[in-house]
Design a protein around this motif. Structure first.
Motif, short mmCIF file in Angstrom:
data_model
loop_
_atom_site.label_atom_id
_atom_site.label_comp_id
_atom_site.label_asym_id
_atom_site.label_seq_id
_atom_site.Cartn_x
_atom_site.Cartn_y
_atom_site.Cartn_z
N GLU A 1 -2.71 6.60 7.20
CA GLU A 1 -2.89 5.13 7.53
C GLU A 1 -2.49 4.29 6.57
O GLU A 1 -1.91 3.39 6.66
CB GLU A 1 -4.27 4.96 7.90
N ALA A 2 -2.59 4.61 5.25
CA ALA A 2 -1.83 3.70 4.05
C ALA A 2 -1.58 4.50 3.06
O ALA A 2 -1.74 5.55 2.75
CB ALA A 2 -3.28 2.73 3.80
N LEU A 3 -0.62 3.85 2.07
CA LEU A 3 -0.39 4.28 0.84
C LEU A 3 -0.63 3.01 0.05
O LEU A 3 -0.01 1.91 -0.11
CB LEU A 3 1.14 4.51 0.78
N LEU A 4 -1.65 3.18 -0.98
CA LEU A 4 -2.06 1.89 -1.77
C LEU A 4 -1.43 2.09 -3.11
O LEU A 4 -1.64 3.11 -3.87
CB LEU A 4 -3.52 2.05 -2.17
N ARG A 5 -0.36 1.23 -3.31
CA ARG A 5 0.61 1.56 -4.38
C ARG A 5 -0.15 1.15 -5.81
O ARG A 5 -0.53 0.10 -5.66
CB ARG A 5 1.79 0.82 -4.48
N TRP B 1 -0.59 4.78 -13.67
CA TRP B 1 -1.15 4.30 -12.57
C TRP B 1 -0.68 5.28 -11.48
O TRP B 1 0.35 5.91 -11.55
CB TRP B 1 -0.35 2.80 -12.53
N SER B 2 -1.38 5.36 -10.57
CA SER B 2 -1.25 6.25 -9.32
C SER B 2 -1.62 5.56 -8.09
O SER B 2 -2.36 4.68 -7.73
CB SER B 2 -2.25 7.34 -9.42
N ASP B 3 -0.76 6.24 -7.14
CA ASP B 3 -0.79 5.67 -5.57
C ASP B 3 -1.71 6.41 -4.85
O ASP B 3 -1.76 7.82 -5.14
CB ASP B 3 0.55 5.78 -4.93
N THR B 4 -2.25 5.90 -4.12
CA THR B 4 -3.61 6.65 -3.24
C THR B 4 -3.05 6.64 -1.67
O THR B 4 -2.83 5.54 -0.97
CB THR B 4 -4.97 5.74 -3.35
N ALA B 5 -2.96 7.70 -1.07
CA ALA B 5 -2.68 7.82 0.35
C ALA B 5 -4.05 8.05 1.16
O ALA B 5 -5.03 8.80 0.57
CB ALA B 5 -1.77 9.04 0.50
#
Length: 207
Positions: A177-181, A190-194
């Motif tokens: 539903e989302a990719l929080l960059r 820094w990491s992205d959250t799926a």
């Protein structure tokens, strides 16, 4: 348009079946059970591996850290209020009747009872990857959520680089539903959250 035509497949509802005390759950090949104090060596076997800790919030644990982590998770054995969680050991029974082998852990958190919303997570020993055990265990958790606890939405959040967990989400019917960059500083960078999720309607349509 009639009133009947405007009703969706699932009406808004709060979670049912609460409070829920952890109990054993079975699948065709596996036993999911609450953690206990005898699981320390199994837990440490997971948590000392770099491949396991790579996408988790903790670093590689030494034995004492594993013991403290286990103590906290043993206390997570009941769902009643928002924020409660349960962690299950995933056992692969010995077909010859010997000692069962713990191959992973799965977790379930009650995020908001009023909205029947849950979060799930998992970790499995790398030695058993690719055999469908994670699919079997997480599918059983979804059944618990939607068939016993009256769940409306179950979601999982993971490091976007964790391709194996992303594949698992798709296999069990979750949609990204989302990719929080750049959403978190994860182990110094820094990491992205799926974000993946499945709704009750999706679950029942896939049965």
């Amino acid at each position: 348009m009639s009133d009947e035509a405007t009703i969706t497949a699932t009406e808004p509802h709060a979670a049912t079946g609460l409070p829920y005390a952890a109990e054993e759950l079975r699948t065709e090949r596996l036993l999911l059970r609450p953690l206990n104090s005898g699981d320390l060596e199994n837990a440490h076997e997971f948590e000392r591996l770099k491949d396991v800790a790579r996408y988790l919030y903790w670093e590689v644990h030494d034995h004492d850290e594993s013991a403290e982590h286990l103590r906290k998770r043993i206390a997570m054995n009941r769902l009643a209020a928002d924020g409660d969680g349960i962690v299950y050991a995933v056992e692969l029974p010995d077909p010859e009747g010997g000692h069962s082998r713990v191959i992973g852990h799965v977790s379930l958190f009650l995020k908001k009872a009023e909205w029947a919303k849950f979060e799930m997570g998992w970790v499995f020993h790398p030695a058993v990857h690719g055999r469908g055990y994670a699919t079997e265990a997480t599918t059983r958790l979804l059944e618990l959520c939607f068939e016993t606890l009256g769940g409306h939405r179950v979601f999982a959040q993971l490091d976007a680089r964790n391709e194996a967990s992303a594949r698992l989400c798709g296999i069990i019917g979750m949609t990204q539903e989302a990719l929080l960059r750049g959403s978190e500083i994860y182990k110094g960078e820094w990491s992205d959250t799926a974000v993946f999720a499945i709704l009750e309607d999706d679950f029942r349509a896939g049965r």
